[in-house]
Structures are given as structure tokens and as C-alpha cells.
Design an enzyme around this catalytic site. Structure first.
Site, mmCIF file in Angstrom:
data_model
loop_
_atom_site.group_PDB
_atom_site.id
_atom_site.type_symbol
_atom_site.label_atom_id
_atom_site.label_comp_id
_atom_site.label_asym_id
_atom_site.label_seq_id
_atom_site.Cartn_x
_atom_site.Cartn_y
_atom_site.Cartn_z
ATOM 1 C CB SER A 230 -0.949 -0.043 1.200
ATOM 2 O OG SER A 230 -1.901 0.988 1.124
ATOM 3 C CG ASP A 333 -7.226 -1.004 -4.361
ATOM 4 O OD1 ASP A 333 -7.686 0.053 -3.898
ATOM 5 O OD2 ASP A 333 -6.012 -1.296 -4.305
ATOM 6 C CG HIS A 363 -5.941 -1.301 -0.627
ATOM 7 N ND1 HIS A 363 -5.187 -0.893 -1.712
ATOM 8 C CD2 HIS A 363 -5.273 -0.861 0.472
ATOM 9 C CE1 HIS A 363 -4.131 -0.226 -1.291
ATOM 10 N NE2 HIS A 363 -4.158 -0.189 0.034
#
Length: 401
Positions: A230, A333, A363
Site C-alpha cells: 500500500s 480497489d 485492497h
């Protein structure tokens, strides 16, 4: 489609995350020492005794900040007879799993300083950057610890998980500076290790630190991989650019590849996924924008900030000089299109940059604690392992994917 249980978990997760971010808005920036974790997030203590095949230790490498590292060492570094050995009782003969200090206390963890009868086995090094929107998460949370253990065992590597400073206490560019600092620290460790046989303390301006014994004995910095999750993918990509710019100044460290897992990229021109999936599971767009404003501060917030948009002109070295890059994206996502676009631009520049796109995923599907044991999470870890082995295997021992 994601399961009903995940949908319900997503509702509570979003509520808690938004409440957390709103409370963080009251904190005044203090960019000096900073913090690397939040008290409400469950942490796992380090265990240097090869629990479940991996030993871990925490170290603090910068006296001027809270920057910390957790090192994950697989038990493949041990001679075969020692893999099943138990720590000796007090007073028993010493082994690489036990050593006495000057006060007579027994250290029960692994110590490569002890004679092992064979030359120390060298392993590649992964620098891992956790996720959390720059404002939460840590290198010692239960989910990050489990993920790093998995990658250490699957890839047979030393994982150095970076506990960088969090916003809003330490806003941009603190986390990015910490990433580069750790890269230089690993390079310096490789050089200091050559003096290891002198058995004297080595002090320098970077934190009066001795040689780190696990890295000195078993780390191979010429096979270094950056792994970002991320927002950690943003950090990994930035560190890769700095490594390219540094060139031979980092010798013997070489960044041979990077893995970007659902990168936290943004931009001023909306993509299809940002419009269609703005209210996606777990991390919706509005909530993530709150995190970005805490990291960049309200005054400096810009959708085309270099920290979030790697395709801006003049953000670093040309793409053709970047290391091989594996990008992982999830179907549900809202950030997926940014990662796909970056991967495509790297391929246009003749960089080995495959894309892994997983169906029915969200995600952080391969790193979040509640999703770590799903088939998609396990498959993703296996796929990363297969690809990265091309670049970290000793010549003659590679296998293709």
C-alpha cells in the site's frame, strides 16, 4: 464478489478507520523523534529462537528518531542438526542458540558469533515497508509480522521490516527519509562487516552502532529486494529511485528488484477505478484522502504530489533505469488503475514489470490480518516468490515462471 463476512467487516473497519483519522487531526506535528506505531494496534514481540521456522529481533538504528527495524531470519541459515535443537539449560554447553554476556546472563536467541563448523550461509535481503496510509500500521503488528514470516520462509530471505515514522506526528517527508536512511544503513552494515573479525566496537556518526550480527553473518546485500505494501509501495519505489541515483555509492548493496503491492498512488485526473470504486471495501477514496491530508498536511496537499504520483515529469531518474518491478493489484480497489498505469509505463521503458491482477480481492487482501489465510493471499505470496527468485537466486539455481 467478496464474501458477506468481508462486507460486514468492511463496514466496521471503515467506521473505525474514519474515527481514528478524525482523532489524529487534533495532533500537532512533531517531526523530530516521532512515533512508529499506535497503541491501539496489536503488536507481536520479537522472538530470536526460530519460532515457526523464523527468528526475529528488533533494533533501533537512529538515535535522533524513533526509526526501528524488525529482522526476520529463516532457520535455513542453521546447520541441519541445529534446526531441531532446543535452547540449552542454564550452565549447559553453549551453541549458536545460546550465549553468555558479561553479566553471566544467558541469551536464548540465535547468535552467529558462535563457531558453527561451516561457513555462514548468505541470503538475499528484503527491505519491507508496511501499509497504513502513512498514519497507522507498524513493522511489528500481528499482520505484518505474519506476512513477513511468510515471505521470509517462502523466498528463503532475510526480511528487514522498516518501522518508519508516522504522520501526523512526522509528516512528509519523514517516512521517505527513513526509507533512504535504512537503505544506507544496510549498505553500511555490509562494509562494517568486513571488520567483524577485529572483535572491537565500531562507532560512527550513524547511531553509534555495532555491526548487526545476523546481517553480517547471513546477509547478501548484492541481492536486495524492496517490498512495499500500500503506502509502503510508494516508499519502496522512492527508495528504488534513490538507489538508482546513488549508483556505485551504495556498493556492495544492489537493488535487484522491487515488489509493489496495491500501491497508494494518486493523481489529479480521475481514473475509471477511482470513479467506479470510490466507495470500495475497507479503504474508500474519501477516507484515504483524509490520510493523505494528514501526511502531506492540509496546506501542502496536492493530488499530483511526487509522494503519490510517480509518473509526474521530473520525479526522479528515467523509468528505463528502474529495477525490475512486480506490481500487485486487486479487483475491488479504487487505486488499481494507478498501479496498472505505472506498470505499463515501466514495460514501455523495457523494464521487466509484470502485473498480477487478482479477482474478487480488495485492497490489502494479501497482508491484512483477517485475510492472510485466504486462498488469494497464499497464491499472491507464492506468485511473488516465483517471480522474485529470478533475481535473488544464485546463478545456475534460478527457475522460471
Amino acid at each position: 464478489m467478496p464474501s458477506l463476512s468481508l462486507k460486514l467487516h468492511s463496514l466496521f473497519f471503515k467506521y473505525h478507520l474514519r474515527h481514528q483519522l478524525q482523532s489524529l487531526k487534533q495532533i500537532q506535528p512533531d517531526p523530530n523523534f516521532g512515533i512508529t506505531s499506535r497503541p491501539e494496534e496489536p503488536a507481536v514481540p520479537a522472538n530470536p529462537t526460530f519460532q515457526d521456522g523464523v527468528a526475529t529481533k528488533d533494533i533501533h538504528v537512529d538515535p535522533l528518531s524513533s526509526l526501528s527495524l524488525r529482522i526476520f531470519l529463516p532457520d535455513t541459515v542453521l546447520p541441519v542438526p541445529l534446526k531441531t535443537a532446543t535452547p540449552p539449560k542454564h550452565g549447559a554447553a553453549q551453541s549458536p542458540l545460546s550465549s553468555d554476556d558479561s553479566d553471566g546472563a544467558v541469551y536464548r536467541g540465535y547468535s552467529p558469533d558462535q563457531p558453527m563448523g561451516k561457513r555462514h550461509r548468505k541470503l538475499p535481503i528484503f527491505l519491507q515497508f508496511h501499509g497504513g496510509g502513512f498514519v497507522s500500521g507498524s513493522n511489528d503488528t500481528s499482520s505484518n509480522d505474519a506476512f513477513c514470516r511468510r515471505m521470509s520462509k517462502l523466498c528463503d530471505v532475510i526480511v528487514v521490516a522498516v518501522g518508519y515514522r508516522l504522520a501526523p506526528e512526522s509528516p512528509y517527508p519523514a517516512a521517505f527519509e527513513d526509507g533512504v536512511l535504512v537503505l544506507k544503513w544496510v549498505a553500511k552494515q555490509a562494509n562494517l562487516a568486513t571488520l567483524r573479525n577485529a572483535r572491537s566496537r565500531i562507532f560512527d556518526s550513524f547511531g553509534s552502532s555495532m555491526v548487526e550480527p545476523w546481517l553480517a553473518a547471513h546477509g547478501d546485500p548484492s541481492r536486495c529486494v524492496l517490498l512495499g505494501v500500500s503506502c509502503g509501495a510508494n516508499l519502496a519505489d522512492y527508495v528504488a529511485r534513490k538507489a538508482v541515483e546513488a549508483g556505485n555509492l551504495l556498493d556492495p548493496l544492489k537493488v535487484v528488484a522491487q515488489v509493489l503491492m496495491y500501491p497508494f498512488f494518486i493523481g489529479s485526473i480521475p481514473t475509471k477505478s477511482e470513479i467506479k470504486l470510490a466507495n470500495s471495501y475497507l479503504y474508500d477514496k474519501d477516507t484515504c484522502m483524509l490520510a493523505w491530508k494528514l501526511f502531506l498536511t492540509e496546506e501542502e496537499f496536492d493530488l499530483d504530489h511526487p509522494a503519490g504520483n510517480p509518473l509526474l515529469p521530473g520525479t526522479g531518474p528515467p523509468l528505463k533505469s528502474m529495477p525490475p518491478t512486480l506490481t500487485v493489484v486487486a479487483e475491488h480497489d479504487w487505486m488499481r488503475d494507478r498501479g496498472i498505469a505505472y506498470s505499463e509505463e515501466l514495460r514501455k521503458a523495457n523494464v521487466d514489470a509484470p502485473l498480477l491482477d487478482y479477482k474478487d480481492t480488495v485492497h490489502e487482501f494479501a497482508t491484512l490480518d483477517v485475510l492472510l489465510h485466504t486462498p488469494q493471499a497464499k497464491a499472491c505470496a507464492d506468485d511473488i516468490t516465483i517471480w522474485v527468485k529470478k533475481y535473488i537466486s544464485i546463478r545456475g539455481h534460478e527457475f522460471s515462471y
